[in-house]
Motif scaffolding. Structure first.
Motif, short mmCIF file in Angstrom:
data_model
loop_
_atom_site.label_atom_id
_atom_site.label_comp_id
_atom_site.label_asym_id
_atom_site.label_seq_id
_atom_site.Cartn_x
_atom_site.Cartn_y
_atom_site.Cartn_z
N MET A 127 117.39 -22.76 66.90
CA MET A 127 116.15 -23.20 67.55
C MET A 127 115.88 -22.38 68.82
O MET A 127 114.81 -21.84 69.02
N VAL A 128 116.89 -22.27 69.69
CA VAL A 128 116.71 -21.55 70.95
C VAL A 128 116.44 -20.08 70.69
O VAL A 128 115.55 -19.47 71.30
N THR A 129 117.20 -19.49 69.75
CA THR A 129 117.01 -18.07 69.43
C THR A 129 115.61 -17.81 68.89
O THR A 129 114.96 -16.82 69.25
N ARG A 130 115.14 -18.72 68.02
CA ARG A 130 113.82 -18.53 67.43
C ARG A 130 112.72 -18.66 68.49
O ARG A 130 111.74 -17.90 68.47
N PHE A 185 112.97 -18.27 71.90
CA PHE A 185 113.02 -17.27 72.97
C PHE A 185 113.18 -15.84 72.45
O PHE A 185 113.15 -14.91 73.25
N GLY A 186 113.34 -15.69 71.14
CA GLY A 186 113.56 -14.36 70.58
C GLY A 186 112.43 -13.39 70.86
O GLY A 186 112.66 -12.24 71.29
N LEU A 187 111.19 -13.84 70.65
CA LEU A 187 110.04 -12.97 70.88
C LEU A 187 109.93 -12.58 72.35
O LEU A 187 109.62 -11.42 72.67
N SER A 188 110.20 -13.52 73.24
CA SER A 188 110.13 -13.22 74.67
C SER A 188 111.16 -12.17 75.07
O SER A 188 110.89 -11.29 75.89
N ILE A 189 112.34 -12.26 74.49
CA ILE A 189 113.39 -11.28 74.79
C ILE A 189 112.98 -9.90 74.30
O ILE A 189 113.14 -8.89 75.00
N VAL A 190 112.40 -9.85 73.09
CA VAL A 190 111.96 -8.56 72.53
C VAL A 190 110.85 -7.97 73.41
O VAL A 190 110.85 -6.78 73.74
N VAL A 191 109.86 -8.81 73.79
CA VAL A 191 108.76 -8.35 74.64
C VAL A 191 109.29 -7.86 75.98
O VAL A 191 108.81 -6.86 76.51
N THR A 192 110.29 -8.54 76.52
CA THR A 192 110.88 -8.12 77.80
C THR A 192 111.51 -6.74 77.69
O THR A 192 111.29 -5.87 78.55
N ILE A 193 112.27 -6.52 76.62
CA ILE A 193 112.92 -5.21 76.42
C ILE A 193 111.87 -4.11 76.28
O ILE A 193 111.97 -3.05 76.90
N VAL A 194 110.84 -4.38 75.46
CA VAL A 194 109.79 -3.38 75.25
C VAL A 194 109.06 -3.10 76.56
O VAL A 194 108.77 -1.94 76.90
N SER A 195 108.76 -4.15 77.33
CA SER A 195 108.04 -3.98 78.60
C SER A 195 108.86 -3.16 79.58
O SER A 195 108.32 -2.29 80.29
N LEU A 196 110.15 -3.40 79.65
CA LEU A 196 111.01 -2.63 80.56
C LEU A 196 111.09 -1.17 80.14
O LEU A 196 111.10 -0.26 80.98
N VAL A 197 111.13 -0.93 78.83
CA VAL A 197 111.14 0.46 78.33
C VAL A 197 109.83 1.16 78.68
O VAL A 197 109.83 2.31 79.16
N VAL A 198 108.71 0.46 78.47
CA VAL A 198 107.40 1.04 78.79
C VAL A 198 107.31 1.32 80.29
O VAL A 198 106.81 2.37 80.71
N ALA A 199 107.81 0.39 81.11
CA ALA A 199 107.79 0.59 82.56
C ALA A 199 108.62 1.81 82.95
O ALA A 199 108.21 2.60 83.82
N PHE A 200 109.76 1.98 82.32
CA PHE A 200 110.61 3.14 82.61
C PHE A 200 109.91 4.44 82.23
O PHE A 200 109.92 5.42 82.98
N LEU A 201 109.29 4.45 81.05
CA LEU A 201 108.57 5.66 80.61
C LEU A 201 107.36 5.92 81.51
O LEU A 201 106.98 7.09 81.70
N TYR A 202 106.78 4.86 82.03
CA TYR A 202 105.58 4.99 82.87
C TYR A 202 105.92 5.50 84.27
O TYR A 202 105.23 6.36 84.82
N GLY A 203 106.98 4.95 84.87
CA GLY A 203 107.27 5.31 86.27
C GLY A 203 108.73 5.46 86.62
O GLY A 203 109.07 5.40 87.81
#
Length: 365
Positions: free
Chosen positions: A1-4, A6-24
């Protein structure tokens, strides 16, 4: 239940941090992470209130809010809203406002012939009107809660007398209006006084309109039904639509302090959108879903009370911030303190109930 949940939020967080790194680079990555943490800490009480209202909506409208509503929260409040303030206050077209936000020139004369301040300063200067609107909207929400009689009370020594006082019709409007007048008189600068009063009045009007329409259509649905309201009845149709609007305005009011506070960290709208919007808003969504699916609000009886008292504190802070700067850390810690205290007292109350049930004599037939 918890994984399902919060799973999307964790994935979005990782992608956002990667985009931020590539951006600046590393600096942008760190700023994005800080903003995400800031938004989650400031908005936990928002998630509790969202869950409380979502429990009144049908499953269809819950999905609408958790999809379309989140998109509005991410792009509307965290990206378009700051830009819109600049469009209005500086008279810039959207393209120039966005370009100014991304590439603030050393000399603003390229956009402001009279030497007017930068994008960040313009947004900060609009804070009194934003704080007045959001503060009054949240104050109405808090006052209507504490002035309503309810079976369970948390701070009984205070909530019970307030509930009795609430029998005076429209007391919440009287208190909010008086607070607005005092804020305009003692907190607003001379140049901002009329703006603060108008913005605060609009906050009160918007709350009354949206809350009233939602209640009206909800009542009409019950009248058309056969058995009247119950825990099993969920708002649909027009009633659910106005609850949806209510949630969107509520989310906007909660977002004001986070958006303004973000500019103390960075004025880059891309980093703000990634940190506050994607990471922060997605985790607030996941926390809301968790509270609804797990039935946490019914299990921990005082959690809703703590959230509303946190709202009252936030409304007070927003009004005070018209004149005085209140650190975002203070705002976040106050909300966490109320929620945490309500959570702990709920656990203690549940344990007392269990102990009392164990001591109760068993009848022998």
């Amino acid at each position: 239940m918890v994984t399902r949940i919060f799973g999307l939020s964790i994935v979005v967080t990782i992608v956002s941090l990667v985009v931020a790194f590539l951006y600046g680079g590393l600096t942008a990555l760190a700023l994005c992470a800080i903003l995400g943490i800031l938004e989650v800490s400031l908005s936990f009480d928002n998630a509790v209130i969202n869950a409380t209202i979502l429990n009144r909506m049908s499953e269809f409208w819950q999905r609408i809010f958790l999809t379309i509503g989140v998109v509005i929260a991410v792009f509307g409040m965290r990206l378009v809203f700051p830009l819109a303030i600049v469009w209005v206050t500086a008279g810039l077209d959207p393209v120039k406002a966005f370009d100014l936000a991304l590439n603030p020139p050393a000399d603003d004369a390229a956009y402001f012939p009279d030497g007017s301040p930068s994008y960040e300063t313009l947004l900060t200067d609009a804070h009194p009107s934003i704080a007045a609107f959001g503060g009054m909207f949240l104050a109405m929400l808090f006052l209507n809660f504490v002035f309503e009689e309810r079976e369970d009370t948390w701070l009984s020594w205070l909530e019970k007398p307030l509930a009795k006082a609430g029998k005076l019709d429209m007391l919440s409007v009287v208190i909010a209006g008086l607070g607005l007048v005092l804020a305009g008189e003692f907190l607003a600068a001379d140049d901002d006084r009329s703006t603060v009063l108008i913005s605060g009045l609009l906050g009160i009007i918007v709350y009354i309109a949206v809350d009233g329409l939602g209640s009206m259509f909800h009542t009409e649905e019950f009248e058309e039904g056969s058995s009247g309201p119950s825990e099993a009845v969920k708002a649909t149709g027009k009633a659910a639509f106005f609850l949806f609007l209510y949630l969107e305005v509520l989310d906007a009011s909660f977002s004001f302090d986070g958006v303004i506070g973000a500019f103390a960290i960075t004025s880059d709208p891309i980093i703000i959108a990634l940190g506050l919007g994607l990471i922060g808003a997605m985790f607030v969504r996941s926390i809301t879903v968790y509270l609804v699916r797990q039935g946490t609000l019914s299990e921990y009886r005082y959690l809703e009370h703590g959230a509303f008292w946190a709202i009252g504190a936030l409304a007070f802070i927003l009004i005070v911030s018209i004149k005085f700067h209140v650190p975002e850390l203070v705002t976040g810690l106050i909300g966490v303190a109320f929620i945490g205290a309500a959570f702990i007292t709920s656990i203690l109350a549940n344990r007392r109930d269990d102990a009392d049930s164990d001591k109760a004599p068993v009848s022998v037939s």
